[in-house]
Structure formats: structure tokens, C-alpha cells
Design an enzyme around this catalytic site. Structure first.
Site: not given
Ligand code: BG6
Length: 496
Positions: A184-185, A247
Site C-alpha cells: 500500500d504505497h 489508503h
Molecule cells: C492509487 C489509486 O492507489 O492511489 C489512484 O488507484 C490514486 O486512483 C492514487 O490516484 C493516489 O495516490 P497518491 O500517492 O497520489 O495519493
């Protein structure tokens, strides 16, 4: 210290993720001296290519996307990474692909005395289980003293509770939990990790971090991007599944968890799982009351016209997919009983901003009875992105002869203070995987707990025939989201 030597096998090497995120992250690690000289990348994909061609593709991606504004690319570091780039053309369903891979790793073992490998599944989710199974059938998930074998699984991890359970079962049939790294980045983001440092590394916050002092909590992940070229994926997914069980629940867990006994991976992940488990289960009736959805209509985002969601490529013209979701959750445990947690996320909003706002209870109004002087609650805002910051709002006397209250803010900004170069968030995650630390990855139960909580909402929505409320692109979201808080006497922090 540099991570142990390893062959970093990327399934889906020709995909977007490899060039956009993985290559810059690996390059940053190389530049910082965190990769072993024996580190190599092996791209695997159906698309016909060879070592030279793949090296060139990654080089171009890095030089266009990965250059840091001030410093440009360190060609020396890139050269060291490039020297270990290889490519294997092969279909994921074809056993010969895995034979090729086995031969490569065996060669590695012979030449260097180790055959550590990370298999990074940067592929469409339908390939996750088949690739893992094929790796296992080829004996490639078998570990030994000179070979660790780890699987990195990207999101989306399932599309609901049943599919997430099924995927976990399939992966756990061929690999042990400690070999599986579910990404989960959000967990790679410095400021997300900083929540733990902030809460547990300071003596003054934790004593007031509970229902006695906190009135409510808001978690926002606002994006300005629309669906762009992801219409096909997004129209079948929607904001709830795309952002909430993963997230947003990560952020929720970080703010609400109890202090773990240590930074040990399982200690941390157990505390996080407990928070999600304590989220009060929604019945369909609850979900209808406390969860709202929206879809963007045409509008203007950051000064540029944006078409309505239904006009975007690969989106059904009568789509009922939500591009915005907001909800009120309760956490039924001792610390948080009675404290509402409001979550919202959406695309094509006014600004890009991910933040957590903690609103504290007001001071008694005894001394400041009239409206001009009514004290407003203290607010602590943890900004995750694009600004990485923490600010605390409090009341102060406005200079002059009368006693008037004004609002002031105390601000801490990461970039100003630490002068850190921006990173993708993948650096930390890849390094942790190389060194065998799964703390920032999701355990099977973390994933399933997230899906369990949103299942009632999915069930309710599946039966609805009404479309989500429209909101103009470039706004703060639909009116129903404001009403959700107004009913409780609160307001969202404005996005504009
Ligand atoms: C991804 C989603 O996991 O996270 C995207 O699939 C979203 O739709 C993105 O835009 C958001 O990541 P960050 O790091 O830009 O908040």
C-alpha cells in the site's frame, strides 16, 4: 547499510508502474548507496525486448520522470544500476517463462554464490495468483540459506471481501506469510510514518489523544486528477474500493492505533488491525445514512476545463460509479468511543491534498461569552501531501486594548526543516522488502479487515438504481458530503 544482493524480477516490466515509479525508486536507492553491487533488475513481460532495449526504455523513463528538479540525474549512479538490467521475454501463462527465470537464477547462484530474488508483480490483478502459482510450480519460491524468495503484490488486492480472501488463500498456498509483501504505497510516504513518531515520540500529545480531548477527526484525500486513461479500470472500481479499504484505512489506523510494544513488524500490524476491527460494522441502513457518494460533472480544475466523468474515455455514458465518497465511522474501543471519524476522498476536486485534521474540544466559554470572542477549537492538521507539514491552530490575543481572540498557527514543514529530496515512497518499501522488514506492508488480516468494513457499503450500493450526486469538477465535492458533517454541527476543512 546496503541491502543484500538480489535479483529484482519485475513481472509487467513494460507497464507504466515500472518506468514511472519503480525505476526512479531503484535509482534513488542506488544513488544513496543502499543497493549492493550485486543488485540486478530482471524485467519479464510478453512484449518482445532484450537487455539493451529494456535498459534504454528504463533510462528514458528515468531521465524524463525521475530527474530531481535541482540535481538532475547522477549518471554514475544510473550507470551502476543500468549495468545490472536484464530482460526476459515471456508470457506469464507459459511454463517456459519460468524455466528461463529458473535458469537465470541458477546461473546467478553459480556465479555469485547466492540467488536471492524478489518477484514484483506489477501486473493486472488477474495475474497475481497465476504467477505466484507458476513460480511455486517451478520451485522458485523455495528458500534456502543462500536464497530468499519474496513476492511483492501490488494493489488492488481483491475487489471485495470474498475475492481478497480467495487471493490470500491462493498466495498462502504457495508462499508463507513472511514471503508475501502486499503493497500500500501510502505506507511508504514519510509523513504517514511520521504519524507514529509524532504520536509516540512526544510526551505532550498522547495524553490528550482520546475521547476526553478530541471532538472529531477528519481524513481527506483530495485529488485534482480525473480518471485520465484509467477509465476501464476505474469505472468498474470507483472511489470507495480504489481508496478506502486501503489508503484511507491506513491513515485511520495510524492516527487511531494504540502504541505497539515495539517497532517489530507484527507488533505494529497487530495494533493497526485492531483499529480496523474496532470500526463499528455498518448495517445497510447505517450505510445509507452515514456514507455518501458523488460523481464529477463538467467544471474547471486548476483553471482548465474538465469534462464530466461520464464523458471520459472508457467510462459508460450512464455510469453510476462514484468518483467521490465520504463517510462517518465510529471506532468502538475505549480510547475512541463517541468520537466521529469522517473520511472523504475524490477525484477532480479543487486541490490535491491529503491531510488528517484533529479537532480538539473547545475551552469552556466562561471568559469569552460574546460571539466575537467565542473560542474556536484547537485544530491539529497533519498534511501528508503535497505539503508535508504539521500545523497547530490556537487562539491568541489580538493586540489592542480590548481582549479579543484571534486564530494563529504554529507550522512545521518537512521540506524547510529537513531539506529532503522528494521521493516516490517506493524507495522505503523496496528497501524494506530487500532487507526483509514487512512492517510497512499489509498482512493478510489487515487487508481482509479493510474489505470487511466496506462490504456493507458495497452491498447497499449494488442494489441502488439512483446515480451518485453530481459535483462540479474543481469544487470541494457534493453537497451531501457537507450535510453529513453539518448534521453533527461540524464542517470539513475547506479545500480551496
Ligand atoms: C492509487 C489509486 O492507489 O492511489 C489512484 O488507484 C490514486 O486512483 C492514487 O490516484 C493516489 O495516490 P497518491 O500517492 O497520489 O495519493
Amino acid at each position: 547499510p546496503a541491502a543484500p544482493p538480489c535479483t529484482f524480477v519485475i513481472f509487467g516490466a513494460s507497464g507504466d508502474l515500472t518506468g514511472r515509479l519503480l525505476t526512479p525508486a531503484l535509482y534513488h536507492l542506488m544513488r544513496e548507496g543502499l543497493l549492493d553491487p550485486g543488485f540486478e533488475i530482471l524485467g519479464v513481460d510478453r512484449v518482445e525486448n532484450n537487455d539493451e532495449g529494456f535498459r534504454k526504455t528504463l533510462g528514458e523513463a528515468l531521465h524524463t520522470l525521475g530527474a530531481d528538479a535541482q540535481s538532475g540525474i547522477d549518471e554514475d549512479a544510473w550507470g551502476r544500476l543500468a549495468a545490472g538490467i536484464h530482460y526476459l521475454t515471456g508470457d506469464f501463462a507459459d511454463p517456459t517463462t519460468y524455466e528461463g527465470l529458473a535458469a537465470h537464477l541458477a546461473g546467478r547462484d553459480k556465479a555469485t554464490g547466492h540467488a536471492n530474488a524478489i518477484f514484483y508483480l506489477a501486473v493486472a490483478p488477474r495475474f497475481f495468483a497465476p504467477i505466484a502459482t507458476a513460480l511455486s510450480s517451478a520451485g522458485l519460491l523455495q528458500e534456502s540459506d543462500t536464497a530468499f524468495r519474496r513476492l511483492v503484490v501490488e494493489k488492488p488486492f481483491g475487489t471485495d471481501l470474498a475475492s481478497a480472501r480467495d487471493l490470500n488463500a491462493k498466495l498462502l498456498a504457495v508462499a508463507s506469510e513472511k514471503q508475501i509483501y502486499r503493497i500500500d504505497h501510502y505506507l511508504g510516504k514519510e509523513t504517514v510514518q511520521n504519524i507514529m513518531a509524532f504520536r509516540f515520540g512526544n510526551g505532550i500529545f498522547e495524553p490528550i489523544w482520546n475521547r476526553d480531548h478530541i471532538e472529531h477527526v477528519q481524513i481527506t484525500a483530495a485529488e485534482t486528477v480525473g480518471v485520465e486513461r484509467r477509465g476501464r479500470f476505474y469505472d468498474g472500481t470507483g472511489a470507495l474500493r480504489d481508496m478506502v479499504p486501503n489508503h484511507l484505512f491506513q491513515l485511520l489506523s495510524m492516527v487511531a492505533m494504540e502504541a505497539p510494544n515495539s517497532f517489530d513488524a507484527d507488533a505494529v500490524r497487530t495494533e493497526k488491525a485492531k483499529v480496523v476491527e474496532a470500526v463499528r460494522n455498518l448495517t445497510p441502513e447505517d450505510a445509507a445514512r452515514v456514507v455518501v457518494r458523488g460523481q464529477y460533472d463538467a467544471g474547471t480544475v486548476l483553471g482548465k476545463p474538465r469534462a464530466a466523468y461520464r464523458q471520459e474515455p472508457d467510462v459508460a455514458p450512464d455510469s453510476r460509479t462514484e468518483t467521490f465518497v465520504a463517510m462517518k465511522l465510529a471506532i468502538d474501543n475505549w480510547r475512541w468511543s463517541g468520537v466521529p471519524f469522517y473520511l472523504r476522498t475524490g477525484k477532480s476536486l479543487a486541490v490535491r491534498r491529503t491531510e488528517i485534521a484533529i479537532q480538539f474540544k473547545k475551552a469552556p466559554a466562561v471568559l469569552f461569552r460574546d460571539a466575537v470572542n467565542a473560542p474556536t477549537p484547537n485544530l491539529l492538521v497533519i498534511s501528508i501531501q503535497p505539503d508535508e507539514a504539521i500545523s497547530l491552530r490556537f487562539a491568541a490575543k489580538v493586540p489592542g486594548r480590548e481582549m479579543r481572540l484571534g486564530q494563529v498557527e504554529m507550522d512545521f514543514r518537512y521540506a524547510e526543516h529537513f531539506k529532503a529530496e522528494p521521493q516516490t515512497g517506493y524507495e522505503t518499501l523496496i528497501y524494506d522488502c530487500l532487507t526483509g522488514d514487512p512492517t510497512l506492508f499489509q498482512r493478510a488480516d489487515n487487508i481482509e479487515a479493510g474489505w470487511f468494513e466496506v462490504q456493507a457499503i458495497q452491498n447497499l450500493w449494488a442494489g441502488l438504481t439512483t446515480p451518485p450526486d453530481l459535483y462540479p469538477a474543481g469544487s470541494d465535492g457534493p453537497a451531501c458530503a457537507d450535510e453529513l458533517l453539518e448534521r453533527d454541527g461540524y464542517q470539513w476543512l475547506p479545500l480551496n
